[in-house]
Design a protein around this motif. Structure first.
Motif, PDB file in Angstrom:
ATOM      1  N   ALA A 119     -26.463 -23.453  73.367  1.00  0.00           N
ATOM      2  CA  ALA A 119     -27.115 -22.736  74.471  1.00  0.00           C
ATOM      3  C   ALA A 119     -27.277 -23.704  75.633  1.00  0.00           C
ATOM      4  O   ALA A 119     -27.582 -24.881  75.438  1.00  0.00           O
ATOM      5  CB  ALA A 119     -28.470 -22.195  74.039  1.00  0.00           C
ATOM      6  N   GLY A 120     -27.083 -23.192  76.849  1.00  0.00           N
ATOM      7  CA  GLY A 120     -27.228 -24.024  78.042  1.00  0.00           C
ATOM      8  C   GLY A 120     -26.093 -25.026  78.157  1.00  0.00           C
ATOM      9  O   GLY A 120     -24.986 -24.813  77.669  1.00  0.00           O
ATOM     10  N   GLY A 121     -26.377 -26.154  78.845  1.00  0.00           N
ATOM     11  CA  GLY A 121     -25.409 -27.235  78.932  1.00  0.00           C
ATOM     12  C   GLY A 121     -24.365 -27.090  80.006  1.00  0.00           C
ATOM     13  O   GLY A 121     -23.356 -27.804  80.000  1.00  0.00           O
ATOM     14  N   ALA A 122     -24.588 -26.179  80.971  1.00  0.00           N
ATOM     15  CA  ALA A 122     -23.632 -26.055  82.073  1.00  0.00           C
ATOM     16  C   ALA A 122     -23.598 -27.349  82.887  1.00  0.00           C
ATOM     17  O   ALA A 122     -24.583 -28.105  82.930  1.00  0.00           O
ATOM     18  CB  ALA A 122     -24.009 -24.885  82.970  1.00  0.00           C
ATOM     19  N   THR A 123     -22.467 -27.588  83.532  1.00  0.00           N
ATOM     20  CA  THR A 123     -22.351 -28.675  84.500  1.00  0.00           C
ATOM     21  C   THR A 123     -22.427 -28.060  85.895  1.00  0.00           C
ATOM     22  O   THR A 123     -21.469 -27.413  86.337  1.00  0.00           O
ATOM     23  CB  THR A 123     -21.033 -29.444  84.337  1.00  0.00           C
ATOM     24  N   PRO A 124     -23.556 -28.207  86.597  1.00  0.00           N
ATOM     25  CA  PRO A 124     -23.622 -27.692  87.967  1.00  0.00           C
ATOM     26  C   PRO A 124     -22.805 -28.586  88.895  1.00  0.00           C
ATOM     27  O   PRO A 124     -22.779 -29.812  88.736  1.00  0.00           O
ATOM     28  CB  PRO A 124     -25.113 -27.756  88.301  1.00  0.00           C
ATOM     29  N   PRO A 295     -30.070 -28.520  80.973  1.00  0.00           N
ATOM     30  CA  PRO A 295     -30.530 -28.752  79.590  1.00  0.00           C
ATOM     31  C   PRO A 295     -29.719 -27.916  78.609  1.00  0.00           C
ATOM     32  O   PRO A 295     -29.126 -26.893  78.976  1.00  0.00           O
ATOM     33  CB  PRO A 295     -31.998 -28.307  79.635  1.00  0.00           C
ATOM     34  N   PHE A 296     -29.721 -28.345  77.338  1.00  0.00           N
ATOM     35  CA  PHE A 296     -28.919 -27.616  76.356  1.00  0.00           C
ATOM     36  C   PHE A 296     -29.499 -27.767  74.959  1.00  0.00           C
ATOM     37  O   PHE A 296     -30.357 -28.611  74.696  1.00  0.00           O
ATOM     38  CB  PHE A 296     -27.464 -28.108  76.377  1.00  0.00           C
ATOM     39  N   GLU A 297     -28.955 -26.938  74.067  1.00  0.00           N
ATOM     40  CA  GLU A 297     -29.258 -27.013  72.641  1.00  0.00           C
ATOM     41  C   GLU A 297     -27.944 -27.115  71.874  1.00  0.00           C
ATOM     42  O   GLU A 297     -26.927 -26.559  72.293  1.00  0.00           O
ATOM     43  CB  GLU A 297     -30.023 -25.761  72.187  1.00  0.00           C
ATOM     44  N   GLY A 298     -27.972 -27.849  70.755  1.00  0.00           N
ATOM     45  CA  GLY A 298     -26.775 -27.959  69.938  1.00  0.00           C
ATOM     46  C   GLY A 298     -25.960 -29.204  70.247  1.00  0.00           C
ATOM     47  O   GLY A 298     -26.261 -29.949  71.184  1.00  0.00           O
ATOM     48  N   PRO A 299     -24.907 -29.433  69.468  1.00  0.00           N
ATOM     49  CA  PRO A 299     -24.126 -30.682  69.571  1.00  0.00           C
ATOM     50  C   PRO A 299     -23.076 -30.650  70.679  1.00  0.00           C
ATOM     51  O   PRO A 299     -21.868 -30.663  70.434  1.00  0.00           O
ATOM     52  CB  PRO A 299     -23.477 -30.785  68.192  1.00  0.00           C
ATOM     53  N   ARG A 300     -23.499 -30.575  71.908  1.00  0.00           N
ATOM     54  CA  ARG A 300     -22.599 -30.573  73.074  1.00  0.00           C
ATOM     55  C   ARG A 300     -21.829 -31.890  73.160  1.00  0.00           C
ATOM     56  O   ARG A 300     -22.412 -32.959  73.029  1.00  0.00           O
ATOM     57  CB  ARG A 300     -23.424 -30.354  74.330  1.00  0.00           C
TER      58      ARG A 300
END
Length: 308
Positions: A119-124, A295-300
């Motif tokens: 979830a999340g983890g975009a690169t703006p 921000p993110f969740e998980g193994p990005r």
């Protein structure tokens, strides 16, 4: 109309939907001109595998640079290929142009998605001209003469990065040679710390388009950019001049915290999020566009490389 990155899929360019199709397409285009025009290119749907990344990077970044004098924690995983900044996933990384604090910065960046976040983890990414225009006149005027960055790089134990990791060497003479060529001043402190100071610009113009862009990392180097708990803890034991990194105006005057907040927030507000899919490749023109991280969740797992 708001600027957005240019997305290229196999069906857009009559290419095969695999890494060989992407490589064939890259060989047929004027990538330099296209990237300057677009500022950010996202190649999506080519399903680039991590073990096929080197071949693609050889086409888009023919002279990959080492991350020497970088100021963020990351791990080298290949031929001048690194993990993206290893900050805790709950934090946002504000907008910036890679190594804009340095005497010489990369012209082009490549980001590769080996594994997207749960979830999340975009690169703006942000158009540098739009970021500059979003800032108040009084702030731009105060930054007109540039900024002064200070780094305290410990010798093996301490806060922040060591000078050995930063310069990828344990040879002090080699470090001094690099710093002398980079228009920096430095001193070796009695505890083995290397203190580096750099006077740098706040804005720059692109050599091809002539566009003026916001081009500094004052908000990321300022103590006000730290989360409140970290800032309070470090301020109890270190003076500002002893912080791993800090920044002032070029004349030595302090940069107000409200300026730091404005730079950070308006950069993020002006940005466009690139949401990752596995195998995506993104190219960023490092003067014309800044980047960050949500921000993110998980193994990005996002890998990064850069070139002149």
């Amino acid at each position: 109309m708001k600027w957005t990155p240019t997305e290229i899929r196999p069906e857009d360019v009559a290419a095969r939907a695999d890494v060989e199709g992407l490589a064939d397409h890259l060989r047929t285009i004027d990538l330099d001109a296209l990237l300057v025009q677009a500022k950010v290119l996202v190649f999506r749907g080519f399903h680039v595998p991590e073990d096929g990344l080197d071949g693609v990077l050889d086409l888009v970044l023919p002279d990959r640079l080492a991350y020497v004098h970088g100021n963020t924690p990351r791990t080298k995983v290949g031929k001048n290929v690194y993990t993206s900044t290893e900050y805790p996933p709950e934090f946002t990384i504000s907008m910036h142009n890679e190594m804009s604090y340095a005497h010489h910065w990369p012209a082009r960046l490549a980001f590769y998605c080996a594994k997207p976040a749960t979830a999340g983890g975009a690169t703006p990414v942000v158009d540098g001209t739009a970021w500059l225009a979003a800032l108040d006149d009084d702030l731009r005027d105060r930054f007109a003469d540039g900024v002064c960055y200070t780094q305290n790089l410990h010798g093996g134990m301490g806060f922040g990065k060591s000078w050995q990791d930063t310069f990828e060497t344990s040879d002090q003479a080699q470090v001094e040679e690099f710093l002398a060529a980079s228009d920096s001043t430095w001193e070796w402190l009695s505890d083995g710390t290397l203190r580096v100071r750099q006077l740098r610009r706040s804005f720059t113009r692109h050599p091809v388009t002539g566009e003026e862009v916001w081009f500094n990392q004052a908000d990321q180097w300022h103590v006000a950019a730290l989360d409140p708990q970290t800032s309070a803890a470090m301020s109890e034991i270190l003076t500002e001049d002893e912080m791993p990194q800090s920044v002032t105006f070029a004349d030595g005057g302090p940069i107000p915290a409200e300026y730091v907040t404005q730079i950070r927030d308006r950069g993020l507000d002006t940005a466009v999020d690139v949401d990752w899919q596995q195998g995506d490749l993104m190219l960023v023109e490092n003067v014309l566009a800044g980047h960050g991280r949500r921000p993110f969740e998980g193994p990005r797992r996002i890998l990064v490389a850069m070139s002149d």
